[in-house]
Design a protein around this motif. Structure first.
Motif, mmCIF file in Angstrom:
data_model
loop_
_atom_site.group_PDB
_atom_site.id
_atom_site.type_symbol
_atom_site.label_atom_id
_atom_site.label_comp_id
_atom_site.label_asym_id
_atom_site.label_seq_id
_atom_site.Cartn_x
_atom_site.Cartn_y
_atom_site.Cartn_z
ATOM 1 N N LEU A 41 0.836 -1.141 0.043
ATOM 2 C CA LEU A 41 0.114 0.141 -0.208
ATOM 3 C C LEU A 41 0.891 1.280 0.101
ATOM 4 N N LEU A 42 0.563 2.165 -0.806
ATOM 5 C CA LEU A 42 1.133 3.529 -0.910
ATOM 6 C C LEU A 42 0.110 4.606 -0.221
ATOM 7 N N ALA A 43 0.253 5.136 0.725
ATOM 8 C CA ALA A 43 -0.607 6.018 1.356
ATOM 9 C C ALA A 43 0.207 7.685 1.049
ATOM 10 N N ILE A 44 -0.276 8.627 0.620
ATOM 11 C CA ILE A 44 0.159 9.810 0.513
ATOM 12 C C ILE A 44 -0.707 11.048 1.025
ATOM 13 N N ALA A 45 -0.300 11.866 1.830
ATOM 14 C CA ALA A 45 -1.083 13.210 1.857
ATOM 15 C C ALA A 45 -0.786 14.265 0.988
ATOM 16 N N VAL A 46 -1.664 14.618 0.268
ATOM 17 C CA VAL A 46 -1.444 15.525 -1.023
ATOM 18 C C VAL A 46 -2.278 16.685 -0.919
ATOM 19 N N GLY A 47 -1.600 17.577 -1.843
ATOM 20 C CA GLY A 47 -2.448 18.991 -1.875
ATOM 21 C C GLY A 47 -2.439 19.274 -3.260
ATOM 22 N N ARG A 80 -6.817 7.105 11.452
ATOM 23 C CA ARG A 80 -8.126 6.841 11.409
ATOM 24 C C ARG A 80 -8.485 5.887 10.187
ATOM 25 N N PHE A 81 -7.621 5.864 9.014
ATOM 26 C CA PHE A 81 -7.821 5.215 8.035
ATOM 27 C C PHE A 81 -6.975 3.976 7.778
ATOM 28 N N LEU A 82 -5.978 3.801 8.193
ATOM 29 C CA LEU A 82 -4.967 2.725 8.221
ATOM 30 C C LEU A 82 -4.820 1.745 9.254
ATOM 31 N N HIS A 83 -5.829 1.468 9.728
ATOM 32 C CA HIS A 83 -5.963 0.497 10.982
ATOM 33 C C HIS A 83 -5.284 -0.581 10.739
ATOM 34 N N PRO A 84 -4.400 -1.229 11.603
ATOM 35 C CA PRO A 84 -3.934 -2.883 11.172
ATOM 36 C C PRO A 84 -4.583 -3.961 10.607
ATOM 37 N N ASP A 85 -5.945 -3.916 11.282
ATOM 38 C CA ASP A 85 -6.807 -4.895 10.772
ATOM 39 C C ASP A 85 -7.454 -4.463 9.350
ATOM 40 N N VAL A 86 -7.513 -3.228 8.817
ATOM 41 C CA VAL A 86 -8.036 -3.003 7.570
ATOM 42 C C VAL A 86 -6.918 -3.269 6.523
ATOM 43 N N VAL A 87 -5.519 -2.881 6.922
ATOM 44 C CA VAL A 87 -4.471 -3.165 6.050
ATOM 45 C C VAL A 87 -3.650 -4.263 6.196
ATOM 46 N N ASP A 88 -4.381 -5.478 6.797
ATOM 47 C CA ASP A 88 -3.642 -6.481 7.228
ATOM 48 C C ASP A 88 -2.985 -7.417 5.821
ATOM 49 N N GLU A 89 -4.033 -7.282 4.842
ATOM 50 C CA GLU A 89 -3.568 -7.849 3.632
ATOM 51 C C GLU A 89 -2.304 -7.516 2.795
ATOM 52 N N TYR A 90 -1.827 -6.442 2.946
ATOM 53 C CA TYR A 90 -0.596 -5.729 2.503
ATOM 54 C C TYR A 90 0.716 -5.939 3.159
ATOM 55 N N ASN A 91 1.459 -6.481 2.402
ATOM 56 C CA ASN A 91 2.960 -6.547 2.898
ATOM 57 C C ASN A 91 3.571 -5.586 3.423
ATOM 58 N N ALA A 121 3.937 -6.063 10.127
ATOM 59 C CA ALA A 121 3.910 -6.234 11.569
ATOM 60 C C ALA A 121 4.700 -5.157 12.240
ATOM 61 N N ALA A 122 5.427 -4.423 11.486
ATOM 62 C CA ALA A 122 5.814 -3.191 12.192
ATOM 63 C C ALA A 122 4.694 -2.126 12.174
ATOM 64 N N TRP A 123 4.049 -2.132 11.000
ATOM 65 C CA TRP A 123 2.866 -0.999 11.214
ATOM 66 C C TRP A 123 1.918 -1.354 12.233
ATOM 67 N N ARG A 124 1.536 -2.672 12.641
ATOM 68 C CA ARG A 124 0.707 -2.774 13.619
ATOM 69 C C ARG A 124 1.056 -2.384 14.820
ATOM 70 N N CYS A 125 2.409 -2.479 15.085
ATOM 71 C CA CYS A 125 2.768 -1.947 16.322
ATOM 72 C C CYS A 125 2.905 -0.341 16.343
ATOM 73 N N ALA A 126 3.547 0.187 15.167
ATOM 74 C CA ALA A 126 3.562 1.550 15.089
ATOM 75 C C ALA A 126 2.075 2.469 15.064
#
Length: 421
Positions: A123-129, A187-198, A289-294
């Motif tokens: 997953l690539l997530a970017i804050a954009v304007g 608010r939008f990248l809860h670990p259970d929501v993005v669990d399928e992404y490596n 795994a690291a994101w779930r912790c962070a």
């Protein structure tokens, strides 16, 4: 004689009741008038009582059997881990995780299913304007859709203005005005929501990607065993804040830096970030795994996330000096363009070029001066809030460490005010 026959039939086989010998004696009359009624009552009591005892015993054994089965069932169920809130549901129906993949309203895309089965997606997530639209377009085009899901966090409210880009309808757009990357992520990248992404790329918009290949980058990350990483920065094109982020030529990955002079020195045996076990917050890449912790460490009310970078090593799934690193062979440029609480002054200047009227130019210059003044004031407030949040985060960390008597610090010699870097 009838009584004698009845007694013989009833007790003849019972050695514990010598009734027949009593009946045959001379005291038969005495026995019949005195002892027989008492004996009959005793017999009745014995048989009735024995019936209840047998019945109760069977019922008791039955109850104990049911109780034992229930107890065994409870013991077995206690071993099973149920998601909080699903205790009233059968376990097989619980769908504990999700993803950000869009689905067709009808039918099934065979190509989509095939890609899903055989590709490893991240997953690539970017804050954009909208001001950085061209640069974001360059970034997104670097990430092949077969390997990556793209999510844009619009902090300026402009969404429809992106629809002319070819890939716009295939990415996710989330809009909330004047919110930070970390506000969106919490608010939008809860670990259970993005669990399928490596891997989770949580990037800023002001990155130059001319020398960056995300597929090759992840190949290096996997080979090196990096749980938290970032691409190195091209020093000639980047705004550099920490020495460890600078690209090391002819290197694939580096995990520490060295500095022998000035403040914040780093030696070969330095153990604290940002000498080692550290990445900057503008372009971090997390394993699942690291994101779930962070994610759990991100504070909902501290939206600038200052101070979080110094603690990310605790989420490295092991030794942070090994599992956290900077990838040199795939590098980017950090352009350092202000976003929230600021305007792009260079762009404002370009927009004014070529205008002929001197009077119009004077009016525009006055307007620009007011905008720049407002920009500087807002930008200053943002920086001030960032420093305030840094202090709050450090205080919360120290309190949490003090209060949690069951937690053992894997880096006990490292403090928030370490001068080892």
């Amino acid at each position: 004689m009838a009584i004698k026959k009845w007694a013989h039939d009833l007790f003849g086989k019972c050695s514990c009741f010598p009734v027949l010998s009593l009946i045959e004696t001379a005291n038969w009359r005495f026995f019949r008038s005195k002892l027989l009624p008492a004996l009959s009552l005793l017999v009745i009591v014995f048989y009735v009582g024995s019936t209840f005892v047998v019945s109760d015993s069977k019922e008791s054994f039955s109850r104990w059997g049911v109780f034992g089965a229930l107890k065994d069932s409870e013991s077995k169920c206690k071993v099973q881990c149920r998601v909080h809130g699903t205790e009233s549901l059968p376990k097989g129906i619980v769908s504990a995780t999700s993803n950000l993949e869009m689905r067709r309203l009808w039918g099934t895309s065979k190509d989509q299913m095939k890609r899903r089965e055989h590709s490893k997606k991240s997953l690539l997530a970017i804050a954009v304007g909208i001001r950085q639209k061209k640069n974001v377009d360059r970034i997104v085009k670097k990430f092949p859709p077969s390997n990556f899901t793209i999510m844009l966090f619009h902090y300026d409210g402009f969404v429809d203005q992106w629809r002319d880009l070819q890939w716009s309808d295939n990415v996710l757009h989330v809009s909330a005005v004047n919110q930070t990357k970390w506000w969106f992520a919490k608010r939008f990248l809860h670990p259970d929501v993005v669990d399928e992404y490596n891997y989770i790329f949580l990037w800023d918009e002001d990155l130059g990607v001319e020398h960056f290949d995300p597929v090759n980058y992840l190949s290096i990350v996997e080979k090196e065993g990096l749980e938290i990483s970032q691409p190195a920065l091209d020093p000639s094109l980047s705004e550099v804040h920490h020495r460890i982020t600078v690209r090391v030529k002819k290197s694939r990955v580096h995990r520490r830096t060295y500095k022998n002079r000035g403040n914040g020195r780093c030696y070969w045996n330095s153990t604290a970030p940002p000498c080692t076990g550290w990445v900057e917050m503008m372009a971090p890449v997390f394993s699942r795994a690291a994101w779930r912790c962070a994610w759990y460490m991100i504070q909902s009310d501290l939206i600038h996330a200052w101070g979080l970078d110094m603690k990310l090593g605790y989420c490295a799934q092991g030794d942070r000096s090994i599992n956290v690193g900077v990838v040199d062979s795939e590098y980017v440029a950090h352009l350092g363009i202000p976003t929230l609480g600021g305007l792009d002054e260079n762009r404002m200047s370009r927009e004014e070029d070529g205008r002929s009227s001197r009077s119009e130019g004077s009016a525009r210059s006055a307007k620009r001066g007011r905008e720049v003044s407002l920009m500087n004031r807002e930008r200053g407030e943002v920086r001030k809030q960032s420093y305030n949040e840094l202090e709050i985060f450090q205080e919360r960390w120290e309190k949490a460490v003090k209060d949690d008597t069951c937690w053992n610090d894997p880096y006990p010699q490292t403090t928030n005010r370490s001068r080892a870097f």
